[in-house]
Design a protein around this motif. Structure first.
Motif, PDB file in Angstrom:
ATOM      1  N   TYR A  97      48.245  52.864  34.384  1.00 29.99           N
ATOM      2  CA  TYR A  97      47.533  51.982  33.463  1.00 29.99           C
ATOM      3  C   TYR A  97      46.688  51.030  34.306  1.00 29.99           C
ATOM      4  O   TYR A  97      47.087  50.663  35.410  1.00 29.99           O
ATOM      5  CB  TYR A  97      48.553  51.200  32.598  1.00 29.99           C
ATOM      6  CG  TYR A  97      47.932  50.565  31.375  1.00 29.99           C
ATOM      7  CD1 TYR A  97      47.504  51.346  30.300  1.00 29.99           C
ATOM      8  CD2 TYR A  97      47.772  49.180  31.303  1.00 29.99           C
ATOM      9  CE1 TYR A  97      46.911  50.761  29.184  1.00 29.99           C
ATOM     10  CE2 TYR A  97      47.194  48.592  30.184  1.00 29.99           C
ATOM     11  CZ  TYR A  97      46.765  49.393  29.127  1.00 29.99           C
ATOM     12  OH  TYR A  97      46.180  48.824  28.031  1.00 29.99           O
ATOM     13  N   ASP A  99      46.280  48.019  34.424  1.00 29.64           N
ATOM     14  CA  ASP A  99      46.837  46.722  34.845  1.00 29.64           C
ATOM     15  C   ASP A  99      47.692  46.844  36.100  1.00 29.64           C
ATOM     16  O   ASP A  99      48.227  45.873  36.595  1.00 29.64           O
ATOM     17  CB  ASP A  99      47.628  46.065  33.686  1.00 29.64           C
ATOM     18  CG  ASP A  99      48.910  46.810  33.317  1.00 29.64           C
ATOM     19  OD1 ASP A  99      49.189  47.859  33.925  1.00 29.64           O
ATOM     20  OD2 ASP A  99      49.613  46.332  32.413  1.00 29.64           O
ATOM     21  N   ALA A 144      45.109  42.774  30.989  1.00 28.93           N
ATOM     22  CA  ALA A 144      43.994  43.544  30.427  1.00 28.93           C
ATOM     23  C   ALA A 144      43.370  42.728  29.296  1.00 28.93           C
ATOM     24  O   ALA A 144      44.068  42.257  28.409  1.00 28.93           O
ATOM     25  CB  ALA A 144      44.515  44.873  29.908  1.00 28.93           C
ATOM     26  N   HIS A 146      41.188  42.866  26.274  1.00 27.68           N
ATOM     27  CA  HIS A 146      40.602  43.836  25.340  1.00 27.68           C
ATOM     28  C   HIS A 146      39.556  43.228  24.430  1.00 27.68           C
ATOM     29  O   HIS A 146      38.834  43.935  23.766  1.00 27.68           O
ATOM     30  CB  HIS A 146      41.703  44.459  24.469  1.00 27.68           C
ATOM     31  CG  HIS A 146      42.740  45.180  25.265  1.00 27.68           C
ATOM     32  ND1 HIS A 146      42.504  46.390  25.865  1.00 27.68           N
ATOM     33  CD2 HIS A 146      44.015  44.850  25.566  1.00 27.68           C
ATOM     34  CE1 HIS A 146      43.608  46.784  26.502  1.00 27.68           C
ATOM     35  NE2 HIS A 146      44.526  45.863  26.321  1.00 27.68           N
ATOM     36  N   GLU A 147      39.547  41.905  24.375  1.00 29.23           N
ATOM     37  CA  GLU A 147      38.661  41.251  23.406  1.00 29.23           C
ATOM     38  C   GLU A 147      37.866  40.122  24.042  1.00 29.23           C
ATOM     39  O   GLU A 147      38.216  39.626  25.110  1.00 29.23           O
ATOM     40  CB  GLU A 147      39.500  40.661  22.259  1.00 29.23           C
ATOM     41  CG  GLU A 147      39.897  41.694  21.227  1.00 29.23           C
ATOM     42  CD  GLU A 147      41.081  41.235  20.408  1.00 29.23           C
ATOM     43  OE1 GLU A 147      41.162  40.039  20.083  1.00 29.23           O
ATOM     44  OE2 GLU A 147      41.943  42.091  20.114  1.00 29.23           O
ATOM     45  N   SER A 152      33.149  44.578  24.250  1.00 29.11           N
ATOM     46  CA  SER A 152      34.588  44.823  24.079  1.00 29.11           C
ATOM     47  C   SER A 152      34.907  46.045  23.221  1.00 29.11           C
ATOM     48  O   SER A 152      36.020  46.557  23.262  1.00 29.11           O
ATOM     49  CB  SER A 152      35.285  43.592  23.497  1.00 29.11           C
ATOM     50  OG  SER A 152      35.474  42.624  24.506  1.00 29.11           O
ATOM     51  N   ASP A 153      33.949  46.503  22.449  1.00 29.27           N
ATOM     52  CA  ASP A 153      34.216  47.721  21.663  1.00 29.27           C
ATOM     53  C   ASP A 153      34.247  48.955  22.556  1.00 29.27           C
ATOM     54  O   ASP A 153      34.786  49.993  22.193  1.00 29.27           O
ATOM     55  CB  ASP A 153      33.164  47.870  20.552  1.00 29.27           C
ATOM     56  CG  ASP A 153      31.748  47.920  21.119  1.00 29.27           C
ATOM     57  OD1 ASP A 153      31.530  47.368  22.238  1.00 29.27           O
ATOM     58  OD2 ASP A 153      30.860  48.500  20.471  1.00 29.27           O
ATOM     59  N   ARG A 154      33.679  48.848  23.754  1.00 30.36           N
ATOM     60  CA  ARG A 154      33.601  50.001  24.640  1.00 30.36           C
ATOM     61  C   ARG A 154      34.401  49.822  25.916  1.00 30.36           C
ATOM     62  O   ARG A 154      34.767  50.779  26.572  1.00 30.36           O
ATOM     63  CB  ARG A 154      32.131  50.243  25.047  1.00 30.36           C
ATOM     64  CG  ARG A 154      31.308  50.966  24.006  1.00 30.36           C
ATOM     65  CD  ARG A 154      29.834  50.902  24.376  1.00 30.36           C
ATOM     66  NE  ARG A 154      29.313  49.549  24.165  1.00 30.36           N
ATOM     67  CZ  ARG A 154      28.605  48.871  25.053  1.00 30.36           C
ATOM     68  NH1 ARG A 154      28.342  49.375  26.217  1.00 30.36           N
ATOM     69  NH2 ARG A 154      28.165  47.654  24.752  1.00 30.36           N
ATOM     70  N   THR A 156      37.236  47.485  28.553  1.00 33.48           N
ATOM     71  CA  THR A 156      38.336  46.540  28.739  1.00 33.48           C
ATOM     72  C   THR A 156      38.169  45.925  30.118  1.00 33.48           C
ATOM     73  O   THR A 156      37.885  46.628  31.088  1.00 33.48           O
ATOM     74  CB  THR A 156      39.689  47.262  28.637  1.00 33.48           C
ATOM     75  OG1 THR A 156      39.934  47.572  27.261  1.00 33.48           O
ATOM     76  CG2 THR A 156      40.830  46.392  29.143  1.00 33.48           C
ATOM     77  N   TYR A 157      38.288  44.616  30.195  1.00 31.52           N
ATOM     78  CA  TYR A 157      38.198  43.940  31.482  1.00 31.52           C
ATOM     79  C   TYR A 157      39.608  43.671  31.990  1.00 31.52           C
ATOM     80  O   TYR A 157      40.540  43.540  31.208  1.00 31.52           O
ATOM     81  CB  TYR A 157      37.425  42.632  31.323  1.00 31.52           C
ATOM     82  CG  TYR A 157      35.953  42.863  31.096  1.00 31.52           C
ATOM     83  CD1 TYR A 157      35.044  42.702  32.145  1.00 31.52           C
ATOM     84  CD2 TYR A 157      35.468  43.256  29.847  1.00 31.52           C
ATOM     85  CE1 TYR A 157      33.689  42.931  31.953  1.00 31.52           C
ATOM     86  CE2 TYR A 157      34.118  43.490  29.645  1.00 31.52           C
ATOM     87  CZ  TYR A 157      33.235  43.326  30.697  1.00 31.52           C
ATOM     88  OH  TYR A 157      31.905  43.551  30.513  1.00 31.52           O
ATOM     89  N   VAL A 158      39.733  43.589  33.289  1.00 35.20           N
ATOM     90  CA  VAL A 158      41.055  43.360  33.849  1.00 35.20           C
ATOM     91  C   VAL A 158      41.012  42.169  34.809  1.00 35.20           C
ATOM     92  O   VAL A 158      40.151  42.106  35.683  1.00 35.20           O
ATOM     93  CB  VAL A 158      41.574  44.617  34.601  1.00 35.20           C
ATOM     94  CG1 VAL A 158      43.025  44.418  35.004  1.00 35.20           C
ATOM     95  CG2 VAL A 158      41.444  45.865  33.729  1.00 35.20           C
TER      96      VAL A 158
END
Ligand code: ADP
Ligand code: ZN
Ligand code: MG
Length: 493
Positions: A97, A99, A144, A146-147, A152-154, A156-158
């Protein structure tokens, strides 16, 4: 209860079942740097500021254990009465994953740091011992996001700042029987970890997190039912609400002749429900194996003894001591010992001369309310303990009224000024007690027969002398008008 209405299960049916709960609590250890590298653990820094090749898991790097993290985890183990293992070992928990940059989390598995502890919760006026299965150390994963981003619809930032933050995981036995007991357990555990300075246990910042395992069984049944694990419980309220929901959901399934699937569920705050996340069929096979890059953790008896010797007084012991030493009720002791800072504050007020019960009343009645209103956490931030003692002294001696005392307290809290200064500035220190003034006037009349004779012979000017004497005897604190009237009246009599 609204839950009952929602699930449609009658209270009679609910009462036929018993819940069985075990908690897995993750607490962030209070270290300055991460568990296997020297990156900072500071909360709130810009994303990906506190990272390095080690916590990013770049090839060719080697982890080095943070000794302070081990010390804190040992301290937590000892505070919970667990047996610290002479030798424990880190293991790799493999899953894929984003993260987890290494592709595995360094945790402990077959050889945890400590086993077999317990803590006591007070519930319905009774104490109940809750077993602790084991404590182990591990590194946190990244966060992670997600929003909150335009894409954000495409995407994910970490944020890898959290990656490698030291954690201790504390696993309880399935000894809890209701959401309220689970909450009491988490509260007690949090209080212990805070008291011993192992974790700041800030649930909003994620430094205390809790997963709840729950099953139900017909009351009186000997064996446990199949459990589900509820994740994402980042407040006491959510823990209780999620458990209430989940217990009724399971009872509903059983009542309809169904069976419970062992699965992981996620608490959905928006819907107030738990939702399936993954079931055991799709469960990860973590393929645990010993971490080859780290030596086993060896904790000598001597080091353990050293850590034990430095253990501060635990909350339960302190509550008992407060009740015995200060004669406060168990309820009051619980309130006063809610945090170590507050308990220290109370003891400082008493040490500065205030009677314990009075100190307890002022702290609970005036201080706590105002701290809460002002959103201030540190009990001593606005009013020093010595000032509370000074104020209590004034009220106790009757030199100011209780009502004025509260007024003074409010001013002290607002301005940070001392009790005496405020009493003087607001003229509250005046002695307006007639009997007290009469007593002083009589004393002076007895002492000055010559001047009394002068006055009675018609020398009105002597009145000033008497008033002056009374003011001097009361260090200027008597109400002058009252003194004047009293002197006249008594000289006339
Ligand atoms: P797993 O193998 O799924 O990780 P564990 O036996 O390690 O399960 O237990 C994990 C947590 O679940 C512990 O806190 C334990 O107390 C709790 N637990 C175990 N069995 C049950 C059950 N039947 N009902 C509720 N909680 C349980
Ligand atoms: Zn790092
Ligand atoms: Mg397990």
């Amino acid at each position: 209860m609204s839950r009952t209405a929602e699930s449609g299960i009658s209270p009679d049916v609910l009462a036929r079942y018993e819940a069985v709960i075990g908690l897995e609590v993750h607490a962030q250890l209070k270290t300055a740097s991460k568990i296997f590298c020297s990156c900072s653990t500071r909360f709130g820094d810009a994303p990906n500021k506190n990272v390095c090749p080690i916590c990013l898991g770049l090839p060719g790097t080697l982890p080095v254990i943070n000794r302070r993290a081990v010390e804190l985890a040992v301290r937590a183990s000892l505070a919970l009465g667990a047996e610290v293992q002479r030798r424990s070992r880190f293991a790799r928990k493999n899953y894929f994953y984003p993260d987890l940059p290494k592709g595995y989390q360094i945790s402990m598995y077959e050889l945890p740091l400590a086993t077999g502890g317990h803590l006591e919760i007070e519930f319905d006026g009774q104490t109940k011992r809750i077993g602790i299965t084991r404590l182990h150390m591990e590194e946190d994963a990244a966060k992670a996001l997600h929003e909150g981003f335009p894409d954000s619809d495409r995407a994910t930032y970490v944020d890898y700042n959290r990656c490698g933050i030291p954690l201790v995981e504390i696993v309880s036995e399935p000894d809890l029987r209701s959401p309220a007991e689970a909450q009491a357990y988490l509260e007690e555990l949090k209080q212990i970890l805070e008291y011993i300075d192992v974790s700041d246990c800030n649930m909003e910042e994620g430094s205390l997190r809790c997963d709840a395992n729950v099953s139900v069984r017909p009351r009186g049944d000997g064996k446990f039912g199949t459990k589900s694990e509820v994740k994402n419980l980042n407040s006491f309220r959510y823990l209780a609400r999620a458990l209430e929901y989940e217990i009724e959901r399971q009872i509903g399934v059983l009542e309809q002749g169904g069976t419970i699937t062992q699965e992981t569920r996620l608490w959905n705050l928006a819907t107030g429900r738990t939702e399936p996340m993954r079931s055991k069929e799709h469960a990860h096979d973590y393929r645990y194996f010993p971490e080859p890059d780290l030596l086993p953790v060896e904790i000598s008896r001597a080091w353990e003894q050293e850590i034990l010797a430095a253990m501060p007084e635990l909350p339960a012991a302190r509550r008992l001591r407060f009740a015995e030493q200060y004669g406060v009720t168990h309820y009051d002791a619980r309130v006063l010992c809610a945090t170590r800072e507050l308990a220290d504050y109370f003891e400082a007020v008493v040490k500065a001369g205030a009677p314990a019960k009075t100190a307890s009343n002022w702290i609970q009645g005036e201080l706590l309310r105002r701290l809460k209103e002002a959103g201030v956490e540190k009990p001593g931030e606005r009013v020093a303990p010595g000032e509370v003692a000074a104020l209590v002294g004034r009220v106790e001696s009757g030199s100011i009224t209780a009502a004025s005392g509260k007024q003074v307290f409010a001013r002290m809290f607002e301005t940070g000024e001392g009790a005496e200064k405020i009493i003087a500035a607001e003229g509250l220190g005046q002695i307006s007690d007639t009997t007290e003034i009469e007593r002083v006037v009589r004393e002076i009349i007895e002492r000055e027969p010559a001047n009394v004779a002068k006055y009675r012979a018609g020398n009105e000017g002597v009145l000033k002398f008497f008033v002056g004497q009374v003011m001097r005897a009361t260090r200027g604190q008597a109400n002058p008008q009252l003194v004047n009237d009293t002197v006249k009246r008594l000289l006339a009599g």
